[in-house]
Scaffold this motif. Structure first.
Motif, mmCIF file in Angstrom:
data_model
loop_
_atom_site.group_PDB
_atom_site.id
_atom_site.type_symbol
_atom_site.label_atom_id
_atom_site.label_comp_id
_atom_site.label_asym_id
_atom_site.label_seq_id
_atom_site.Cartn_x
_atom_site.Cartn_y
_atom_site.Cartn_z
ATOM 1 N N ASP A 1 -3.851 3.028 -4.030
ATOM 2 C CA ASP A 1 -2.915 2.724 -2.943
ATOM 3 C C ASP A 1 -2.163 1.421 -3.187
ATOM 4 O O ASP A 1 -0.976 1.306 -2.896
ATOM 5 C CB ASP A 1 -3.682 2.575 -1.617
ATOM 6 C CG ASP A 1 -3.931 3.915 -0.944
ATOM 7 O OD1 ASP A 1 -3.247 4.896 -1.312
ATOM 8 O OD2 ASP A 1 -4.794 3.975 -0.061
ATOM 9 N N LEU A 2 -2.874 0.408 -3.681
ATOM 10 C CA LEU A 2 -2.319 -0.949 -3.660
ATOM 11 C C LEU A 2 -1.587 -1.318 -4.945
ATOM 12 O O LEU A 2 -1.881 -0.789 -6.017
ATOM 13 C CB LEU A 2 -3.441 -1.957 -3.402
ATOM 14 C CG LEU A 2 -4.230 -1.754 -2.098
ATOM 15 C CD1 LEU A 2 -5.278 -2.841 -1.941
ATOM 16 C CD2 LEU A 2 -3.302 -1.727 -0.886
ATOM 17 N N ASN B 1 0.881 -1.175 0.000
ATOM 18 C CA ASN B 1 0.000 0.000 0.000
ATOM 19 C C ASN B 1 0.913 1.218 0.000
ATOM 20 O O ASN B 1 1.657 1.445 0.947
ATOM 21 C CB ASN B 1 -0.865 -0.029 1.261
ATOM 22 C CG ASN B 1 -1.690 1.232 1.437
ATOM 23 O OD1 ASN B 1 -1.451 2.245 0.779
ATOM 24 N ND2 ASN B 1 -2.664 1.175 2.343
ATOM 25 N N SER C 1 0.455 4.276 0.401
ATOM 26 C CA SER C 1 0.209 5.335 1.379
ATOM 27 C C SER C 1 0.527 4.893 2.806
ATOM 28 O O SER C 1 0.474 5.709 3.730
ATOM 29 C CB SER C 1 -1.264 5.759 1.325
ATOM 30 O OG SER C 1 -1.619 6.132 0.031
ATOM 31 N N ALA C 2 0.798 3.614 2.999
ATOM 32 C CA ALA C 2 1.039 3.096 4.355
ATOM 33 C C ALA C 2 2.464 3.421 4.798
ATOM 34 O O ALA C 2 3.360 3.556 3.968
ATOM 35 C CB ALA C 2 0.803 1.595 4.382
ATOM 36 N N PRO C 3 2.682 3.566 6.104
ATOM 37 C CA PRO C 3 4.026 3.877 6.591
ATOM 38 C C PRO C 3 5.022 2.763 6.264
ATOM 39 O O PRO C 3 4.664 1.587 6.215
ATOM 40 C CB PRO C 3 3.846 4.027 8.103
ATOM 41 C CG PRO C 3 2.537 3.392 8.431
ATOM 42 C CD PRO C 3 1.696 3.470 7.197
ATOM 43 N N GLU D 1 -4.907 -4.582 8.820
ATOM 44 C CA GLU D 1 -6.218 -4.008 8.516
ATOM 45 C C GLU D 1 -7.214 -4.413 9.596
ATOM 46 O O GLU D 1 -6.928 -5.254 10.433
ATOM 47 C CB GLU D 1 -6.685 -4.491 7.140
ATOM 48 C CG GLU D 1 -5.941 -3.768 6.022
ATOM 49 C CD GLU D 1 -6.069 -4.451 4.681
ATOM 50 O OE1 GLU D 1 -7.102 -5.108 4.464
ATOM 51 O OE2 GLU D 1 -5.142 -4.330 3.881
HETATM 52 C C1 LIG Z 1 -3.428 2.425 2.646
HETATM 53 O O1 LIG Z 1 -2.847 2.958 3.796
HETATM 54 C C2 LIG Z 1 -3.447 4.170 4.234
HETATM 55 C C3 LIG Z 1 -2.623 4.696 5.408
HETATM 56 O O2 LIG Z 1 -2.349 3.707 6.355
HETATM 57 C C4 LIG Z 1 -4.895 3.892 4.592
HETATM 58 O O3 LIG Z 1 -5.522 5.091 5.009
HETATM 59 C C5 LIG Z 1 -5.608 3.345 3.377
HETATM 60 O O4 LIG Z 1 -6.931 2.997 3.681
HETATM 61 C C6 LIG Z 1 -4.879 2.122 2.845
HETATM 62 N N1 LIG Z 1 -5.483 1.750 1.578
HETATM 63 C C7 LIG Z 1 -6.017 0.546 1.358
HETATM 64 C C8 LIG Z 1 -6.639 0.351 0.036
HETATM 65 O O5 LIG Z 1 -5.972 -0.349 2.185
#
Ligand SMILES: *[C@@H]1O[C@H](CO)[C@@H](O)[C@H](O)[C@H]1NC(C)=O
Ligand SMILES: *[C@@H]1O[C@H](CO)[C@@H](O)[C@H](O)[C@H]1NC(C)=O
Length: 293
Positions: free
Chosen positions: A194-195, A106, A108-110, A117
């Motif tokens: 994101d993914l 992902n 956007s994830a750290p 999740e």
């Molecule tokens: C990806 O990570 C961000 C930040 O942790 C989160 O807000 C977002 O929902 C994640 N995206 C998915 C598709 O899981």
């Protein structure tokens, strides 16, 4: 006593079920799993799929300075990442980049922390590794983008886990086979998602691609084709083929890295640098590559 409980809790937190499972063999490359072929319609890749995709990080972050604001590379050994040269060298001729992120599922994830999740599904930490060196192909031409290849050497070995693994290099038996009219898979990250994603690519002749999209960068060292789903990736997205042994598919191997893409009639056409034409340069600049026979 309280201290010991705290330490114990910390350990349990660090080595949850996902993380505790055995490290994969260090010489593994291009993991292939037929189950993943069934899910090619969804375009989303799971964390242990196309785990050689690397994200290039510049001094000021992931956002780069070229079109689409980002670049990918591909892990080909524990210390080596291949990427397009034009991700680094603009007209000034100075190479710029800072590190790579490996195992990003992902975007956007750290980085560096285990991400879970709400349903309890956890993904291993991605790894950030600084760059030691960037070797740009001596015949790279920043005007035509011919030979746009850079070999990045990492400061330390990548840790090989199911979510971080090198891709195998092309097997010698396939080095002379045509790259046209083949079915390959491209995987990577993109701007509005994101993914990590994956898409089939059916390769076409250079003349056909040029007749459809005049501006697409092609040369005798590239292969081109439409993406099955209209998903555009960041530059550097790796194109991989399936290496068979007898009647089973053994592994994925590296075919190319994406150096250009264009919209054409609601479809995406991409051009990939054919990696097999650069084996000598890659070998000169990397300590070990993995080829499966
Ligand atoms: C990806 O990570 C961000 C930040 O942790 C989160 O807000 C977002 O929902 C994640 N995206 C998915 C598709 O899981
Ligand atoms: C590929 O082609 C080159 C040059 O024609 C030749 O030397 C080499 O033996 C060929 N390799 C295979 C595996 O057929």
């Amino acid at each position: 006593m309280l201290d010991r409980i705290a330490v114990l809790l910390l350990l349990v937190g660090l080595f949850g079920p996902e993380v505790r499972s055995a490290k994969v063999d260090d010489n593994q490359c291009g993991a292939f799993n037929e189950d993943q072929m069934l899910q090619m319609q969804s375009t989303f890749a799971i964390p242990s799929e196309h785990q050689w995709v690397a994200r290039i990080v510049y001094g000021k972050g992931f956002e780069g300075k070229i079109r689409d604001n980002g670049c990918l590379g591909v892990l080909v050994s524990k210390r080596t990442v291949l990427a397009p040269a034009h991700c680094f060298v603009q007209y000034s001729g100075v190479a710029e980049a800072f590190s790579v992120h490996l195992g990003v599922h992902n975007k956007s994830a750290p980085v560096g922390v285990r991400v879970c999740e709400t349903d309890g599904y956890c993904v291993r930490p991605s790894q950030e590794i600084k760059l030691a060196e960037i070797a740009i192909h001596p015949d790279y031409d920043s005007r035509t983008l011919k030979n746009s290849l850079a070999v990045l050497t990492l400061q330390r070995d990548a840790k090989i886990y199911p979510n971080v693994m090198p891709i195998c290099m092309p097997p010698p038996s396939l080095l002379n086979e045509t790259l046209v009219a083949q079915t390959f898979v491209v995987a990577g990250l993109r701007v509005f998602e994101d993914l990590r994603l994956k898409t089939w690519v059916n390769t076409l002749s250079r003349g056909f691609c040029q007749s459809k999209v005049k501006t697409l960068v092609t040369s005798s060292n590239t292969v081109c084709g439409y993406h099955k789903q209209p998903v555009a990736y960041y530059l550097g997205a790796p194109l991989v083929g399936m290496q068979k042994k007898g009647h089973v598919t053994q592994n994925f191997y590296l075919v190319g890295i994406m150096i250009d893409w264009r919209w054409e009639n609601n479809r995406i056409m991409s051009s990939f640098l054919a990696i097999r034409n650069y084996m000598d340069f890659i070998r000169q600049n990397s300590n070990s590559l993995i080829v499966r026979s």
